[in-house]
Design a protein around this motif. Structure first.
Motif, mmCIF file in Angstrom:
data_model
loop_
_atom_site.group_PDB
_atom_site.id
_atom_site.type_symbol
_atom_site.label_atom_id
_atom_site.label_comp_id
_atom_site.label_asym_id
_atom_site.label_seq_id
_atom_site.Cartn_x
_atom_site.Cartn_y
_atom_site.Cartn_z
ATOM 1 N N GLU A 73 -75.493 2.915 28.252
ATOM 2 C CA GLU A 73 -76.522 2.881 27.487
ATOM 3 C C GLU A 73 -77.814 3.616 28.155
ATOM 4 O O GLU A 73 -78.299 4.467 27.465
ATOM 5 N N GLU A 74 -77.982 3.531 29.477
ATOM 6 C CA GLU A 74 -79.071 4.436 29.960
ATOM 7 C C GLU A 74 -78.559 6.000 29.920
ATOM 8 O O GLU A 74 -79.665 6.602 29.416
ATOM 9 N N PHE A 81 -76.316 6.255 35.755
ATOM 10 C CA PHE A 81 -76.629 5.892 34.720
ATOM 11 C C PHE A 81 -75.583 4.732 34.167
ATOM 12 O O PHE A 81 -74.469 5.249 34.268
ATOM 13 N N TYR A 118 -81.357 8.386 27.813
ATOM 14 C CA TYR A 118 -81.816 9.516 28.544
ATOM 15 C C TYR A 118 -81.482 11.020 27.755
ATOM 16 O O TYR A 118 -82.272 11.904 27.855
ATOM 17 N N LEU A 153 -86.693 5.150 33.708
ATOM 18 C CA LEU A 153 -86.230 4.852 32.307
ATOM 19 C C LEU A 153 -87.093 4.178 31.334
ATOM 20 O O LEU A 153 -87.039 4.393 30.160
#
Length: 111
Positions: free
Chosen positions: A37-38, A34, A42, A82
């Motif tokens: 930001e991802e 990731f 999550y 996502l």
């Protein structure tokens, strides 16, 4: 003598075994990373939905643990893609026709 379970054969005047028509499973593990930001999105989603086994006390004399399937589903979908984390509020929205109209106008989720 062929031994098989009832579910593995077609029983309509046939001795055909279903499992012979199913190809073997092929598993591949993909490790992806990731971006920050991802990862944060999550992590927040995981904290919100991680309790998938909950104590059900609706029957006070016989409390038992059960799966919170809605949370479990969210985790599976969020881990699979996502984008599901962004789409989930619109998919669970009570006013579904409004969500469909937004989707038609390409305004369902922010760009």
């Amino acid at each position: 003598m062929i031994r098989r379970t009832l579910a593995s054969a077609i029983l309509f005047k046939s001795s055909r075994i279903i499992s012979k028509d199913i190809p073997p499973a092929v598993y591949k593990v993909f490790n992806t990373e990731f971006n920050p930001e991802e990862q944060e999105a999550y992590k927040t989603y995981w904290i919100k939905n991680r309790r998938v086994i909950v104590l059900d006390q609706s029957d006070r004399e016989n409390p038992r643990y059960r799966w919170a399937m809605a949370r479990f589903r969210r985790l599976v979908l969020g881990a699979s893609w996502l984008g599901m984390i962004l789409l989930e509020p619109t998919l669970l929205e009570a006013d579904f026709p409004k969500a469909v109209n937004l989707q038609k106008r390409r305004k369902l989720v922010p760009r």
